[in-house]
Design an enzyme around this catalytic site. Structure first.
Site, PDB file in Angstrom:
ATOM      1  N   GLN A 125      22.721  42.653  37.695  1.00  0.00           N
ATOM      2  CA  GLN A 125      22.372  42.398  39.090  1.00  0.00           C
ATOM      3  C   GLN A 125      22.690  43.631  39.922  1.00  0.00           C
ATOM      4  OE1 GLN A 125      25.077  39.766  41.276  1.00  0.00           O
ATOM      5  NE2 GLN A 125      26.087  39.294  39.336  1.00  0.00           N
ATOM      6  N   GLU A 243      23.865  31.302  41.875  1.00  0.00           N
ATOM      7  CA  GLU A 243      25.132  31.952  41.531  1.00  0.00           C
ATOM      8  C   GLU A 243      26.311  31.167  42.087  1.00  0.00           C
ATOM      9  OE1 GLU A 243      27.184  36.376  41.814  1.00  0.00           O
ATOM     10  OE2 GLU A 243      25.647  35.825  43.268  1.00  0.00           O
TER      11      GLU A 243
END
Length: 386
Positions: A125, A243
């Site tokens: 990420q 997340e």
């Protein structure tokens, strides 16, 4: 929610339990924050994919099993209870994949998901920047139009798994700097492309769990824009909500740790230490509460709802639970808590788990940011003045 499992769910859980009993390595793999361990975990992911267990909730055409969200939660519980290896491709499987299903094109899903499931492509990420941590809308990395695509320039930091990963996903500014949440676009890009420099960041244990990514006019084709140009903030919220709220931190992680904690307490504790017994009890109750909360989330999603800002409440809860649970374990173990060798209690997993738990109140948006979200978007309180 009806907590009595039907025959399909019971059969699925039994199959997963039997497979894990047969295939989980007897000794832990090396850390996936090392080159050796990264390769070992990539091979483990391929083994999971061969059994169609790397992404059970995905459609069958992408390597999944069309499992329900409840069955996915059951899989996670069995996975952690079996002490199976960490998921080296969790950024892709649990953050990018839900975003692809929600906003990606058919071509993108067909191209990316099968390789992700087999860990042929491991994803990092690329969110935070030196001047934009939890306030991601303040990012300054840019994407400039060019023939057939875009040129990415800028710097990303604290990029999980980037030291060894193959590809990354993140936001870049395609509109004026003053627009903040507007004018952002979500890109997928190759970490080995011309113009990309990856500089590993070593953690306290000496391993590069993160990296800085420098981009100097890195070409990305239009096919690797996820969602509409300029609509990156909305797309990114799908990633962030997963997340914080469900897929990245399933209850199985905490249920397994709480059960290990209870076993340690029975083995190590002084019966007269009621304060420590209360802490163990609180951790065990917290793990079960999170499990039940997740079942409630599944019910809402099954009825057509989405994760939304409620994921900030979830994130605050599990990040605090993780720290408290590990601190209690370390206090119980005393001097043995510092051992990280395979012959230490529970294979020496508690020290590494504790260090990772300390990051929970930071990654995915700091606790301070999450409290602001809860206050403003759920409780309706006035926005903080700056």
């Amino acid at each position: 929610m009806d907590l009595d499992l039907d025959e399909r769910a019971l059969a699925f859980r039994a199959e997963v339990r039997a497979w894990l009993r047969e295939h989980v390595p007897e000794r832990p793999l090396a850390s996936f924050d090392t080159a050796e361990g990264f390769a070992q975990h990539r091979a483990w992911e391929a083994e999971l994919a061969e059994a169609r267990l790397s992404a059970v909730s995905w459609p069958a055409e992408y390597g999944g099993r069309d499992a329900s969200l409840l069955e996915w939660v059951l899989f996670e519980e069995e996975y952690y209870a079996a002490g199976a290896p960490g998921r080296v491709n969790q950024n892709g499987l649990f953050m990018l994949a839900p975003t692809l299903f929600a906003h990606g094109t058919q071509e993108q899903r067909d191209r990316v998901l099968p390789r992700m499931a087999r860990a042929e492509q491991v994803w990092a990420q690329a969110w935070s920047e030196p001047e934009a941590g939890s306030d991601i809308a303040a990012l300054s990395s840019r994407a400039t139009r060019t023939a057939g695509g875009w040129l990415l320039s800028g710097q990303k930091t604290w990029s999980s798994r980037a030291a060894y990963a193959d590809r990354a996903f993140g936001l870049f500014r395609t509109g004026p700097a003053g627009e903040r949440h507007r004018g952002l676009t979500y890109f997928l890009f190759d970490l080995r492309a011309e113009g990309v420099t990856v500089r590993p960041i070593r953690q306290l244990d000496g391993e590069p769990g993160f990296a800085e990514i420098f981009l100097d006019e890195v070409f990305v084709p239009d096919a690797d824009v996820l969602g509409a140009v300029g609509d990156g903030w909305r797309v990114a919220m799908t990633t962030a909500n997963n997340e914080r709220g469900l897929s990245l931190r399933s209850p199985g992680r905490f249920l397994a740790a709480a059960d290990r904690l209870v076993r340690i307490w029975h083995r190590e504790a002084d019966p007269a230490d009621t304060a420590l017994a209360d802490r163990v009890t609180d951790a065990w109750i917290g793990a079960r509460a999170y499990q039940l909360h997740t079942f409630g989330t599944l019910t809402r999603l099954a009825a057509g709802g989405d994760l939304g800002p409620e994921s900030s409440v979830t994130k605050l809860f599990w990040s605090g639970l993780d720290v408290a649970l590990h601190e209690t374990a370390l206090d119980l173990l005393g001097p043995d808590a510092e051992r990280r060798d395979p012959d230490a209690p529970d294979g020496g997993r508690w020290p590494d788990g504790y260090l990772f738990a300390l990051a929970g109140p930071i990654y995915g948006g700091t606790d301070q940011i999450q409290r602001n979200t809860v206050a403003e978007r759920l409780l309706g309180l006035p926005k903080e003045r700056r």
